[in-house]
Design a protein around this motif. Sequence first.
Motif, PDB file in Angstrom:
ATOM      1  N   THR A   1       0.861  -1.175   0.000  1.00  0.00           N
ATOM      2  CA  THR A   1       0.000   0.000   0.000  1.00  0.00           C
ATOM      3  C   THR A   1       0.902   1.232   0.000  1.00  0.00           C
ATOM      4  OG1 THR A   1      -0.104  -0.010   2.426  1.00  0.00           O
ATOM      5  CG2 THR A   1      -1.917  -1.079   1.245  1.00  0.00           C
TER       6      THR A   1
ATOM      7  N   ASN B   1       0.716   5.886  -0.338  1.00  0.00           N
ATOM      8  CA  ASN B   1      -0.006   7.119  -0.610  1.00  0.00           C
ATOM      9  C   ASN B   1       0.961   8.294  -0.584  1.00  0.00           C
ATOM     10  OD1 ASN B   1      -0.179   8.549   2.187  1.00  0.00           O
ATOM     11  ND2 ASN B   1      -0.847   6.451   2.593  1.00  0.00           N
TER      12      ASN B   1
ATOM     13  N   SER C   1       0.716  12.798  -0.912  1.00  0.00           N
ATOM     14  CA  SER C   1      -0.130  13.978  -1.092  1.00  0.00           C
ATOM     15  C   SER C   1       0.706  15.248  -1.006  1.00  0.00           C
ATOM     16  CB  SER C   1      -1.251  14.012  -0.050  1.00  0.00           C
ATOM     17  OG  SER C   1      -0.747  14.249   1.246  1.00  0.00           O
TER      18      SER C   1
ATOM     19  N   ASP D   1      -3.606  14.243  -4.204  1.00  0.00           N
ATOM     20  CA  ASP D   1      -3.079  13.044  -3.547  1.00  0.00           C
ATOM     21  C   ASP D   1      -3.264  11.802  -4.415  1.00  0.00           C
ATOM     22  OD1 ASP D   1      -5.457  11.338  -2.576  1.00  0.00           O
ATOM     23  OD2 ASP D   1      -5.966  13.285  -1.745  1.00  0.00           O
ATOM     24  N   TYR D   2      -2.383  10.839  -4.166  1.00  0.00           N
ATOM     25  CA  TYR D   2      -2.347   9.571  -4.907  1.00  0.00           C
ATOM     26  C   TYR D   2      -2.345   8.442  -3.888  1.00  0.00           C
ATOM     27  CZ  TYR D   2      -0.173   5.596  -7.282  1.00  0.00           C
ATOM     28  OH  TYR D   2       0.109   4.331  -7.754  1.00  0.00           O
ATOM     29  N   ALA D   3      -3.101   7.381  -4.172  1.00  0.00           N
ATOM     30  CA  ALA D   3      -3.142   6.217  -3.287  1.00  0.00           C
ATOM     31  C   ALA D   3      -3.095   4.940  -4.116  1.00  0.00           C
ATOM     32  CB  ALA D   3      -4.401   6.236  -2.425  1.00  0.00           C
TER      33      ALA D   3
ATOM     34  N   GLU E   1      -5.530   2.144  -8.052  1.00  0.00           N
ATOM     35  CA  GLU E   1      -4.833   3.417  -7.953  1.00  0.00           C
ATOM     36  C   GLU E   1      -5.867   4.535  -8.010  1.00  0.00           C
ATOM     37  OE1 GLU E   1      -0.703   3.523 -10.027  1.00  0.00           O
ATOM     38  OE2 GLU E   1      -1.995   2.287 -11.300  1.00  0.00           O
TER      39      GLU E   1
END
Length: 199
Positions: free
Chosen positions: A134, A136, A138, A156-158, A179
């Motif tokens: 996992t 993330n 931001s 933000d990206y996760a 994503e």
Amino acid sequence: SYSEGYKSGGVVSRYNMPRVDPITFEPEEVTNYEIGLKSDWFERRLRVNAAAFFMDYTDIQVTVFNGVVPETRNAAEGEITGAEIEFTGILAEGLFLNGAVGYMDAEYTDLDDPETGALEVSLDDKFVNTPEWTANLSLEYRFNLANLGEMSMMLDYAYRDEVANDAANTPELIEDSVELINARLALFSANNHWEIALF
């Protein structure tokens, strides 16, 4: 740290055929070992937290299907080894960068219920809802708008690795990696009584 935990045992209450005796399942137990670090750097402009952990499970409870009827069973023993790191940084006045990465290696080490084994739970199966990776990231910029208040712009990206949604790892129920990219524009009033946002 060292800790122990458990999930209570119980009785299966749904059956596809009448039974003389109910199916019961034992408590699931886990022992957790963890070591970590919390740190501030560069006059507290960068905060880094990290942890590594090992979890030892016994009598893992899984839901398996007997025909179309879900039953809870004690499937196995298992282990999870993992690590995670997260950081918060102030790049410039009003400009913030946050991120985190997590890794988990989860595996069954022994199947102790032959009935469960017959229902196609194997040592090679993934734990339910347990992604391997996992992450993330931001970026946020905040600035004042005179008497109007404060503006915030965030991107933000996760990421989440693929996960199994049932104990038998049915191929149709394997959820692919995901994503997500999010953007947010917000205005906070000068007196902090209201906020308006577009996201």
